[in-house]
Design an enzyme around this catalytic site. Sequence first.
Site, PDB file in Angstrom:
ATOM      1  N   LYS A  21      44.168   9.715 -11.095  1.00 28.34           N
ATOM      2  CA  LYS A  21      43.559   9.218 -12.341  1.00 28.34           C
ATOM      3  C   LYS A  21      44.149   9.950 -13.547  1.00 28.34           C
ATOM      4  CE  LYS A  21      39.796  12.567 -11.903  1.00 28.34           C
ATOM      5  NZ  LYS A  21      38.382  12.779 -11.528  1.00 28.34           N
ATOM      6  N   MET A  76      49.082  20.555 -35.796  1.00 24.03           N
ATOM      7  CA  MET A  76      49.205  19.299 -35.056  1.00 24.03           C
ATOM      8  C   MET A  76      50.493  19.234 -34.240  1.00 24.03           C
ATOM      9  SD  MET A  76      49.092  15.356 -36.407  1.00 24.03           S
ATOM     10  CE  MET A  76      47.488  15.515 -37.152  1.00 24.03           C
ATOM     11  N   TYR A  87      48.254  27.671 -41.068  1.00 25.56           N
ATOM     12  CA  TYR A  87      47.083  27.261 -41.864  1.00 25.56           C
ATOM     13  C   TYR A  87      45.961  28.292 -41.825  1.00 25.56           C
ATOM     14  CZ  TYR A  87      49.044  22.498 -41.833  1.00 25.56           C
ATOM     15  OH  TYR A  87      49.833  21.391 -41.983  1.00 25.56           O
ATOM     16  N   ARG A  99      25.385  11.915 -12.195  1.00 27.23           N
ATOM     17  CA  ARG A  99      26.346  11.248 -13.080  1.00 27.23           C
ATOM     18  C   ARG A  99      26.396   9.798 -12.626  1.00 27.23           C
ATOM     19  NH1 ARG A  99      32.338  13.814 -13.531  1.00 27.23           N
ATOM     20  NH2 ARG A  99      32.662  12.427 -11.771  1.00 27.23           N
TER      21      ARG A  99
HETATM   22  C1  LIG Z   1      38.483  13.555 -10.343  1.00 23.71           C
HETATM   23  C2  LIG Z   1      37.779  13.253  -9.097  1.00 23.71           C
HETATM   24  C3  LIG Z   1      38.188  13.818  -7.878  1.00 23.71           C
HETATM   25  C4  LIG Z   1      39.232  14.904  -7.787  1.00 23.71           C
HETATM   26  O1  LIG Z   1      38.638  16.111  -8.228  1.00 23.71           O
HETATM   27  P1  LIG Z   1      39.453  17.493  -8.156  1.00 23.71           P
HETATM   28  O2  LIG Z   1      38.446  18.521  -8.487  1.00 23.71           O
HETATM   29  O3  LIG Z   1      40.532  17.384  -9.189  1.00 23.71           O
HETATM   30  O4  LIG Z   1      39.984  17.582  -6.795  1.00 23.71           O
HETATM   31  C5  LIG Z   1      37.570  13.396  -6.718  1.00 23.71           C
HETATM   32  N1  LIG Z   1      36.596  12.469  -6.760  1.00 23.71           N
HETATM   33  C6  LIG Z   1      36.155  11.928  -7.920  1.00 23.71           C
HETATM   34  C7  LIG Z   1      35.055  10.928  -7.899  1.00 23.71           C
HETATM   35  C8  LIG Z   1      36.721  12.307  -9.127  1.00 23.71           C
HETATM   36  O5  LIG Z   1      36.284  11.765 -10.260  1.00 23.71           O
END
Ligand SMILES: *Cc1c(COP(=O)(O)O)cnc(C)c1O
Length: 382
Positions: free
Chosen positions: A41, A322, A274, A140
Amino acid sequence: MTETPPPRRARAEIDLGALRANVRTLRARVAPHVRIMAVVKADAYGHGAVRCARAALDAGADWLGTATPHEALALRAAGITDVPVMCWLWTPGDPWDRGIEAGLDMSVSGLWALEEVVEAARATGGTARIQLKADTGLGRNGCQPADWPELVERALKAQAEGLVEVTGLWSHFACADEPHHPSIAAQLDVFRSMLDHAEKAGVRPEVRHIANSPATLTLPEAHFDLVRPGIAMYGVSPSPELGTSAELGLRPVMSLKASVALVKRVPAGHGVSYGHHYVTGTETTLGLVPLGYADGVPRHASGRGPVLVDGTVRTVAGRVAMDQFVVDLGGEEPAPGTEAVLFGPGDGGEPTAEDWAVAADTIAYEIVTRIGARVPRVYLGE
Ligand SMILES: *Cc1c(COP(=O)(O)O)cnc(C)c1O
């Protein structure tokens, strides 16, 4: 017309050999029957989704996982068609029909999602592969235990009509990176009872899974049929409490490098960047590093972030802007164009993403994932 040459300014080197080695290390940590879902992801945590997905599959990963359906569809569009791909973050109105056509495993956390996927299955004439997500305590996404029986029952009804196939039952940990946190055992208990309910009701899942990287590394009892490592595959420790990358047998995949754009001598008492939060104590030299918060260098690391320049680790002097920041080179005069290494594996004296996480009061996940689109990824070991 000739193509614009690649920028000299900065690059994120992505060591695919290290990624493959990390996947093999994870493979060796789980029982032979346990499948590995490589989580790619967020553009593979900033490393490049398609290339990392291919490298992970080469090294023995069996599944791919993304958050959004669009990320999963992009893997299919890139030609990755022969492995299961799961995605779990659906929003009402998302393209369930495309997911069905692409054969994605689509996570369902509640009735609205089941209704939308069933409707898409009717419209396309296909069967949707769905995985029911249990909220075992993270609070969640996922279905609460009280709502689980109804979700399971309705999913089984849609399965009986040939509209869906329940391919998985799954959940996610809240505190797997804190060894012995009481929520870990509590979540496993809830997960087992939710699995038990679904299986007694007639669900025959291909895979049951709950383990992210920290659980893959430390909790064999949480491996079930499949583990979902993300950060560990990129060679970054999930948390300092679990040890460094090296202690975990992992090698960081991303190195962030820039070419020093300017070196100049300045007098004592000269304000830098800055707000003038840094003022030179003596006559010295300053080096300009052409990376800033637009590139994902955290502004919170102003005055703290470490950078290896010409054999010495320097500290960001004053604010990260930036597009650029400055380091005090203490009178040294490396040539403009000298390499500045913000982070890498750490064995060449350079800082690590974990060091930047400490400097910016965040986690190393955020450091690598936020490296911006303006920084070209350069792939090694393809
Ligand atoms: C991001 C994620 C993972 C991977 O988590 P890591 O801690 O990076 O291994 C696994 N399952 C779900 C649902 C996630 O959102």
